[in-house]
Design a protein around this motif. Structure first.
Motif, PDB file in Angstrom:
ATOM      1  N   TYR A  97      59.586 -34.269 -13.726  1.00  0.00           N
ATOM      2  CA  TYR A  97      59.376 -33.077 -14.547  1.00  0.00           C
ATOM      3  C   TYR A  97      60.559 -32.113 -14.401  1.00  0.00           C
ATOM      4  O   TYR A  97      61.044 -31.538 -15.383  1.00  0.00           O
ATOM      5  CB  TYR A  97      58.090 -32.368 -14.138  1.00  0.00           C
ATOM      6  N   ARG A  98      61.004 -31.913 -13.160  1.00  0.00           N
ATOM      7  CA  ARG A  98      62.110 -30.979 -12.927  1.00  0.00           C
ATOM      8  C   ARG A  98      63.356 -31.415 -13.698  1.00  0.00           C
ATOM      9  O   ARG A  98      63.992 -30.609 -14.387  1.00  0.00           O
ATOM     10  CB  ARG A  98      62.422 -30.878 -11.435  1.00  0.00           C
ATOM     11  N   ARG A  99      63.684 -32.690 -13.604  1.00  0.00           N
ATOM     12  CA  ARG A  99      64.874 -33.186 -14.294  1.00  0.00           C
ATOM     13  C   ARG A  99      64.740 -33.053 -15.804  1.00  0.00           C
ATOM     14  O   ARG A  99      65.679 -32.654 -16.497  1.00  0.00           O
ATOM     15  CB  ARG A  99      65.124 -34.646 -13.913  1.00  0.00           C
ATOM     16  N   LEU A 100      63.566 -33.379 -16.316  1.00  0.00           N
ATOM     17  CA  LEU A 100      63.324 -33.285 -17.750  1.00  0.00           C
ATOM     18  C   LEU A 100      63.447 -31.849 -18.227  1.00  0.00           C
ATOM     19  O   LEU A 100      64.120 -31.554 -19.225  1.00  0.00           O
ATOM     20  CB  LEU A 100      61.931 -33.834 -18.075  1.00  0.00           C
ATOM     21  N   LEU A 109      52.982 -22.216 -15.133  1.00  0.00           N
ATOM     22  CA  LEU A 109      52.663 -23.216 -14.117  1.00  0.00           C
ATOM     23  C   LEU A 109      52.215 -24.496 -14.809  1.00  0.00           C
ATOM     24  O   LEU A 109      51.285 -24.478 -15.618  1.00  0.00           O
ATOM     25  CB  LEU A 109      51.547 -22.709 -13.204  1.00  0.00           C
ATOM     26  N   ILE A 110      52.875 -25.607 -14.504  1.00  0.00           N
ATOM     27  CA  ILE A 110      52.451 -26.920 -14.991  1.00  0.00           C
ATOM     28  C   ILE A 110      51.586 -27.523 -13.893  1.00  0.00           C
ATOM     29  O   ILE A 110      52.065 -27.812 -12.790  1.00  0.00           O
ATOM     30  CB  ILE A 110      53.661 -27.812 -15.305  1.00  0.00           C
ATOM     31  N   LEU A 111      50.303 -27.687 -14.177  1.00  0.00           N
ATOM     32  CA  LEU A 111      49.301 -27.950 -13.144  1.00  0.00           C
ATOM     33  C   LEU A 111      48.595 -29.280 -13.346  1.00  0.00           C
ATOM     34  O   LEU A 111      47.999 -29.529 -14.393  1.00  0.00           O
ATOM     35  CB  LEU A 111      48.267 -26.810 -13.151  1.00  0.00           C
ATOM     36  N   ASP A 112      48.666 -30.138 -12.319  1.00  0.00           N
ATOM     37  CA  ASP A 112      47.900 -31.383 -12.302  1.00  0.00           C
ATOM     38  C   ASP A 112      46.459 -31.059 -11.920  1.00  0.00           C
ATOM     39  O   ASP A 112      46.218 -30.199 -11.059  1.00  0.00           O
ATOM     40  CB  ASP A 112      48.528 -32.340 -11.279  1.00  0.00           C
ATOM     41  N   LEU A 113      45.503 -31.740 -12.517  1.00  0.00           N
ATOM     42  CA  LEU A 113      44.105 -31.462 -12.211  1.00  0.00           C
ATOM     43  C   LEU A 113      43.623 -32.187 -10.963  1.00  0.00           C
ATOM     44  O   LEU A 113      42.780 -31.680 -10.232  1.00  0.00           O
ATOM     45  CB  LEU A 113      43.214 -31.862 -13.396  1.00  0.00           C
ATOM     46  N   SER A 114      44.123 -33.384 -10.714  1.00  0.00           N
ATOM     47  CA  SER A 114      43.616 -34.214  -9.611  1.00  0.00           C
ATOM     48  C   SER A 114      44.603 -34.202  -8.453  1.00  0.00           C
ATOM     49  O   SER A 114      45.584 -34.932  -8.443  1.00  0.00           O
ATOM     50  CB  SER A 114      43.388 -35.647 -10.099  1.00  0.00           C
ATOM     51  N   MET A 115      44.315 -33.351  -7.462  1.00  0.00           N
ATOM     52  CA  MET A 115      45.147 -33.254  -6.273  1.00  0.00           C
ATOM     53  C   MET A 115      44.251 -33.242  -5.047  1.00  0.00           C
ATOM     54  O   MET A 115      43.054 -32.963  -5.149  1.00  0.00           O
ATOM     55  CB  MET A 115      45.996 -31.976  -6.323  1.00  0.00           C
ATOM     56  N   PRO A 116      44.794 -33.555  -3.874  1.00  0.00           N
ATOM     57  CA  PRO A 116      43.976 -33.498  -2.651  1.00  0.00           C
ATOM     58  C   PRO A 116      43.432 -32.101  -2.419  1.00  0.00           C
ATOM     59  O   PRO A 116      44.068 -31.107  -2.754  1.00  0.00           O
ATOM     60  CB  PRO A 116      44.980 -33.884  -1.555  1.00  0.00           C
ATOM     61  N   GLY A 117      42.235 -32.035  -1.841  1.00  0.00           N
ATOM     62  CA  GLY A 117      41.629 -30.732  -1.593  1.00  0.00           C
ATOM     63  C   GLY A 117      41.034 -30.146  -2.859  1.00  0.00           C
ATOM     64  O   GLY A 117      40.402 -30.845  -3.646  1.00  0.00           O
ATOM     65  N   ARG A 118      41.248 -28.853  -3.062  1.00  0.00           N
ATOM     66  CA  ARG A 118      40.708 -28.194  -4.254  1.00  0.00           C
ATOM     67  C   ARG A 118      41.312 -28.795  -5.518  1.00  0.00           C
ATOM     68  O   ARG A 118      42.492 -29.125  -5.558  1.00  0.00           O
ATOM     69  CB  ARG A 118      41.002 -26.697  -4.217  1.00  0.00           C
ATOM     70  N   SER A 119      40.502 -28.880  -6.561  1.00  0.00           N
ATOM     71  CA  SER A 119      40.991 -29.428  -7.823  1.00  0.00           C
ATOM     72  C   SER A 119      41.860 -28.414  -8.552  1.00  0.00           C
ATOM     73  O   SER A 119      41.806 -27.205  -8.294  1.00  0.00           O
ATOM     74  CB  SER A 119      39.815 -29.817  -8.719  1.00  0.00           C
ATOM     75  N   GLY A 120      42.651 -28.919  -9.479  1.00  0.00           N
ATOM     76  CA  GLY A 120      43.461 -28.046 -10.306  1.00  0.00           C
ATOM     77  C   GLY A 120      42.614 -27.103 -11.137  1.00  0.00           C
ATOM     78  O   GLY A 120      43.020 -25.960 -11.407  1.00  0.00           O
TER      79      GLY A 120
END
Length: 213
Positions: free
Chosen positions: A22-25, A59-70
């Motif tokens: 994402y950063r490179r893009l 903020l570009i936010l993923d929904l599925s991450m460890p711990g609390r959800s996006g």
């Protein structure tokens, strides 16, 4: 149109290779600059809560991450950092999830399997407008009379997608990191909200609403 200052972006995703891509893009585009990266919702909130309003534009936010959800982070940001715009990035780009995220305050949703230009287009839309309520995904995609699957929580939605893939409760529990009993409870709630009683009826519902992966 290029903003007066570079659009300052942050990326929250638990996969380092996704963040790097994402950063490179994004930084190949004039007027875009990635100023922060996070691997989970807690680290994102720890940093974002300390920053002054306006320090990050999107903020570009993923929904599925460890711990609390996006989604939990999105709801917290909507309450405590309403000026920060959030664009959801997810593997599960369904109408139900899209509507849920828009209702929770996201400016849009982009599927991770989409063409990279889809992400750039969504970010450009934010760059062109700083008006409250501006959306990267048209609000018209939301419906007044929502079918049952639009009322599911994010975790129920994850369980539903597993059921529609034909996974066992054990498989879904392992994928979600919860107990079999929790998944069984999700299944009961899903059937109640969707108005179905059997696995066959659930599959028919999924087919009728375009939810079958």
């Amino acid at each position: 149109m290029t903003p007066l200052h570079p659009l300052r972006l942050a990326i929250a995703d638990d996969h380092a290779i996704v963040r790097m891509g994402y950063r490179r893009l994004l930084e190949d585009e004039p007027g875009l600059r990635v100023v922060a990266e996070y691997s989970d919702a807690d680290s994102a909130w720890a940093d974002l809560s300390r920053r002054p309003d306006g320090d990050i534009d999107l903020l570009i936010l993923d929904l599925s991450m460890p711990g609390r959800s996006g989604l939990e982070l999105l709801l917290q940001l909507r309450t405590e950092r309403p000026a920060l715009k959030v664009l959801i990035s997810t593997m599960h780009d369904t109408e139900a999830l899209r509507a849920q995220c828009l209702r929770a305050g996201a400016v849009g949703l982009v599927g991770k399997s989409s063409d990279p230009d889809c992400l750039l287009d969504a970010v450009r839309r934010v760059a062109r407008s700083h008006l409250p309520g501006e959306t990267a995904v048209p609000v018209s995609q939301r419906r007044a009379d929502l079918p049952g699957h639009h009322t599911l929580t994010l975790r129920e939605h994850d369980a539903l997608m597993g059921l529609l893939r034909g996974w066992t409760l054990d498989q879904i529990a392992a994928e979600m990191g919860v107990s079999d009993k929790t998944v069984s409870n999700y299944q009961t709630l899903i059937r109640q909200k969707l108005g179905v009683n059997t696995a066959v009826e659930l599959m028919r519902y999924g087919q009728a609403h375009g939810l079958i992966p």
